[in-house]
Scaffold this motif. Structure first.
Motif, PDB file in Angstrom:
ATOM      1  N   HIS A  16       0.873  -1.179   0.000  1.00 42.85           N
ATOM      2  CA  HIS A  16       0.000   0.000   0.000  1.00 42.85           C
ATOM      3  C   HIS A  16       0.909   1.228   0.000  1.00 42.85           C
ATOM      4  O   HIS A  16       1.844   1.320   0.800  1.00 42.85           O
ATOM      5  CB  HIS A  16      -0.914  -0.001   1.224  1.00 42.85           C
ATOM      6  CG  HIS A  16      -1.866  -1.165   1.248  1.00 42.85           C
ATOM      7  ND1 HIS A  16      -2.078  -1.933   2.370  1.00 42.85           N
ATOM      8  CD2 HIS A  16      -2.659  -1.687   0.275  1.00 42.85           C
ATOM      9  CE1 HIS A  16      -2.957  -2.877   2.094  1.00 42.85           C
ATOM     10  NE2 HIS A  16      -3.332  -2.749   0.826  1.00 42.85           N
ATOM     11  N   ASP A  55       0.663   4.319   0.953  1.00 43.53           N
ATOM     12  CA  ASP A  55       0.669   5.322   2.027  1.00 43.53           C
ATOM     13  C   ASP A  55       1.197   4.762   3.340  1.00 43.53           C
ATOM     14  O   ASP A  55       0.938   5.321   4.406  1.00 43.53           O
ATOM     15  CB  ASP A  55      -0.732   5.905   2.219  1.00 43.53           C
ATOM     16  CG  ASP A  55      -1.766   4.868   2.637  1.00 43.53           C
ATOM     17  OD1 ASP A  55      -1.476   3.647   2.549  1.00 43.53           O
ATOM     18  OD2 ASP A  55      -2.880   5.259   3.055  1.00 43.53           O
ATOM     19  N   GLU A  56       1.956   3.675   3.268  1.00 45.24           N
ATOM     20  CA  GLU A  56       2.524   3.045   4.461  1.00 45.24           C
ATOM     21  C   GLU A  56       4.048   3.111   4.331  1.00 45.24           C
ATOM     22  O   GLU A  56       4.623   2.452   3.460  1.00 45.24           O
ATOM     23  CB  GLU A  56       2.012   1.610   4.580  1.00 45.24           C
ATOM     24  CG  GLU A  56       0.480   1.580   4.658  1.00 45.24           C
ATOM     25  CD  GLU A  56      -0.116   0.181   4.605  1.00 45.24           C
ATOM     26  OE1 GLU A  56       0.660  -0.811   4.629  1.00 45.24           O
ATOM     27  OE2 GLU A  56      -1.358   0.075   4.543  1.00 45.24           O
ATOM     28  N   ARG A  65      -3.249   4.416  -0.723  1.00 43.09           N
ATOM     29  CA  ARG A  65      -3.378   2.993  -0.439  1.00 43.09           C
ATOM     30  C   ARG A  65      -3.391   2.170  -1.726  1.00 43.09           C
ATOM     31  O   ARG A  65      -2.707   1.146  -1.832  1.00 43.09           O
ATOM     32  CB  ARG A  65      -4.657   2.737   0.365  1.00 43.09           C
ATOM     33  CG  ARG A  65      -4.905   1.274   0.718  1.00 43.09           C
ATOM     34  CD  ARG A  65      -6.118   1.169   1.641  1.00 43.09           C
ATOM     35  NE  ARG A  65      -6.468  -0.200   1.945  1.00 43.09           N
ATOM     36  CZ  ARG A  65      -5.902  -0.940   2.881  1.00 43.09           C
ATOM     37  NH1 ARG A  65      -4.918  -0.441   3.618  1.00 43.09           N
ATOM     38  NH2 ARG A  65      -6.303  -2.178   3.121  1.00 43.09           N
ATOM     39  N   HIS A  82       3.698  -3.604   6.737  1.00 44.63           N
ATOM     40  CA  HIS A  82       2.588  -2.669   6.606  1.00 44.63           C
ATOM     41  C   HIS A  82       2.545  -1.722   7.796  1.00 44.63           C
ATOM     42  O   HIS A  82       3.147  -1.973   8.844  1.00 44.63           O
ATOM     43  CB  HIS A  82       1.253  -3.422   6.560  1.00 44.63           C
ATOM     44  CG  HIS A  82       1.001  -4.167   5.295  1.00 44.63           C
ATOM     45  ND1 HIS A  82       0.225  -3.680   4.278  1.00 44.63           N
ATOM     46  CD2 HIS A  82       1.441  -5.389   4.882  1.00 44.63           C
ATOM     47  CE1 HIS A  82       0.174  -4.558   3.294  1.00 44.63           C
ATOM     48  NE2 HIS A  82       0.920  -5.606   3.636  1.00 44.63           N
ATOM     49  N   SER A  83       1.783  -0.644   7.657  1.00 43.34           N
ATOM     50  CA  SER A  83       1.349   0.194   8.773  1.00 43.34           C
ATOM     51  C   SER A  83      -0.079   0.626   8.475  1.00 43.34           C
ATOM     52  O   SER A  83      -0.682   0.174   7.505  1.00 43.34           O
ATOM     53  CB  SER A  83       2.282   1.391   8.979  1.00 43.34           C
ATOM     54  OG  SER A  83       2.375   2.163   7.800  1.00 43.34           O
ATOM     55  N   GLY A 122      -1.374   3.312   7.357  1.00 44.96           N
ATOM     56  CA  GLY A 122      -1.655   4.223   6.267  1.00 44.96           C
ATOM     57  C   GLY A 122      -2.322   5.500   6.726  1.00 44.96           C
ATOM     58  O   GLY A 122      -2.317   5.848   7.915  1.00 44.96           O
ATOM     59  N   GLU A 160      -4.414   4.038  12.634  1.00 51.36           N
ATOM     60  CA  GLU A 160      -3.173   3.785  13.360  1.00 51.36           C
ATOM     61  C   GLU A 160      -3.358   2.512  14.179  1.00 51.36           C
ATOM     62  O   GLU A 160      -4.371   2.326  14.845  1.00 51.36           O
ATOM     63  CB  GLU A 160      -2.823   4.947  14.284  1.00 51.36           C
ATOM     64  CG  GLU A 160      -1.505   4.749  15.027  1.00 51.36           C
ATOM     65  CD  GLU A 160      -1.147   5.938  15.916  1.00 51.36           C
ATOM     66  OE1 GLU A 160       0.016   6.019  16.335  1.00 51.36           O
ATOM     67  OE2 GLU A 160      -2.038   6.763  16.190  1.00 51.36           O
ATOM     68  N   GLU A 162       2.096  -4.216  11.333  1.00 51.70           N
ATOM     69  CA  GLU A 162       1.331  -2.969  11.309  1.00 51.70           C
ATOM     70  C   GLU A 162       2.089  -1.998  12.210  1.00 51.70           C
ATOM     71  O   GLU A 162       1.948  -2.021  13.425  1.00 51.70           O
ATOM     72  CB  GLU A 162      -0.110  -3.173  11.783  1.00 51.70           C
ATOM     73  CG  GLU A 162      -0.960  -4.035  10.871  1.00 51.70           C
ATOM     74  CD  GLU A 162      -1.274  -3.385   9.526  1.00 51.70           C
ATOM     75  OE1 GLU A 162      -0.955  -2.184   9.341  1.00 51.70           O
ATOM     76  OE2 GLU A 162      -1.838  -4.077   8.665  1.00 51.70           O
ATOM     77  N   GLY A 207       1.007   4.195  11.791  1.00 49.57           N
ATOM     78  CA  GLY A 207       0.168   4.643  10.694  1.00 49.57           C
ATOM     79  C   GLY A 207       0.010   6.148  10.680  1.00 49.57           C
ATOM     80  O   GLY A 207       0.945   6.896  10.938  1.00 49.57           O
TER      81      GLY A 207
END
Length: 363
Positions: free
Chosen positions: A59, A61-62, A101, A145-146, A148, A152, A210, A213
């Motif tokens: 994604h 935006d991560e 994303r 990942h995070s 985005g 959060e 994760e 974010g």
């Protein structure tokens, strides 16, 4: 004999040393006429040993994972590698360029697209290369990942339960090696089109993450993940000079020195939490979201966790939302505007420092 993948030209996956190249994603539209969208790849090999596939930018935006893997590519000497590192730091490059994303070129969530389609759109082509060509080469996989822009998470490893006792044991050992504060576990094959789902189908142990974010980068989380990534690569036996958890541990009195039960003296204990179908708290009105709990807070069922305020109806009181179960606030939405159906928070079941057992997919 060399090993070439047609859609990754110029890279010999059996060669030693450092190789940089691209996944050539074919696409033709108003902006891309008979062109390719190049998704970068690095292969770092020192010879015999396991193969680890590292992915970020699934994604766009991560950002933590993209930074971590760019650093790793630049900092590792292939001579340090016992085996082969395949690194994809900006997998969905079109989404990465836009900081979104999913990419506007196709509007497809890459992490719901595996096994993909080699004749499909950009995300489908990338998914096909990952599922058909790269995961089969790997002994271990990590997809970073995070949350985005939209949410959060507590800083966590993120793992699909199962699908077999053997894979689950390898995943939990990897979580202990990576050693960020939380591990979020979800049901087996939660999203069959994800990279985690593809790895499970292939029988390859994989963990995801994760890492915060909000569409930004946390220095504290990045520092913890940077250390954790190298420890994980040491645990998987691919980086020389990086002690595994068992090698670096200082056992307490009566503590076993087995790999699965110890951590180094400067590591904290991972807290295991589980997302279930009861975890999401979804809005039933449009308006502005006000969280009334903090990320990582422990709450009881029935506790107030959010309010939504109407924008146009000035005489309408805010609507309150409550925790459906006891647990930990694992995910919080961040853009304040919400609609009916928007997930406001997720409450995860708290397993403490012991990972959940059982819950395997039958073969």
């Amino acid at each position: 004999m060399p090993l070439h993948i047609p859609r990754i030209p110029g890279v010999d996956f059996l060669a030693t040393g450092r190789q940089l190249g691209y996944l050539e994603i074919e696409h033709s539209d108003n902006a891309h006429d008979a062109a390719v969208i190049p998704s970068p790849i690095a292969v770092l090999s020192g010879g015999a040993g396991p193969t680890v596939l590292l992915i970020a930018g699934t994604h766009g935006d991560e950002y933590e994972g993209q930074i971590l893997l760019q650093e790793l590519i630049r900092s590792i000497d292939p001579a340090e590698v016992s085996g082969r590192l395949i690194v994809l730091p900006a997998l969905n490059i079109a989404a990465v360029r836009e900081g979104r994303r999913v990419a506007s070129v196709d509007g497809v969530n890459l992490n719901r697209s595996l096994p993909g389609n080699p004749a499909g759109g950009p995300a489908q082509q990338i998914a096909s290369i990952v599922a058909e060509d790269l995961i089969p080469l790997a002994d271990f996989v990590m997809d970073i990942h995070s949350g985005g822009i939209a949410s959060e998470y507590v800083p966590s490893a993120f793992v699909y339960h199962g699908p077999t006792p053997e894979l689950w044991a390898q995943k939990t050992a990897a979580v202990a090696a990576f050693n960020v504060p939380y591990s979020v576990v979800v049901q087996p094959m939660l999203k069959s089109g994800s990279i985690s789902g593809a790895a499970d189908r292939a029988g390859v142990p994989m963990i995801s993450t994760e890492l915060g974010g909000r569409g930004t980068v946390s220095l504290q989380i990045l520092k913890r993940a940077r250390t954790g990534l190298r420890a994980l690569l040491g645990h998987w036996g691919i980086l020389q000079g990086v002690p595994s958890p068992a090698q670096s541990a200082v056992p307490s009195a009566g503590q076993s020195t087995g790999k699965s039960s110890v951590q180094s003296s400067d590591q904290s204990t991972v807290q295991w939490v589980e997302l279930t179908p009861q975890s999401p708290v979804n809005s039933t009105m449009a308006g502005l979201f006000e969280p009334t709990v903090e990320l990582g807070q422990i709450v009881a069922a029935g506790a107030l966790v959010a309010r939504v305020h109407s924008v146009e109806e000035l005489d309408r009181p805010a609507k309150e939302f409550f925790a459906p179960i006891d647990g930990v606030v694992a995910i919080v939405r961040h853009p304040a505007p919400v609609n009916v159906g928007t997930t406001l928070v997720n409450i995860a079941v708290d397993h403490g420092t012991t990972h959940p057992k059982g819950n395997y997919v039958t073969s």
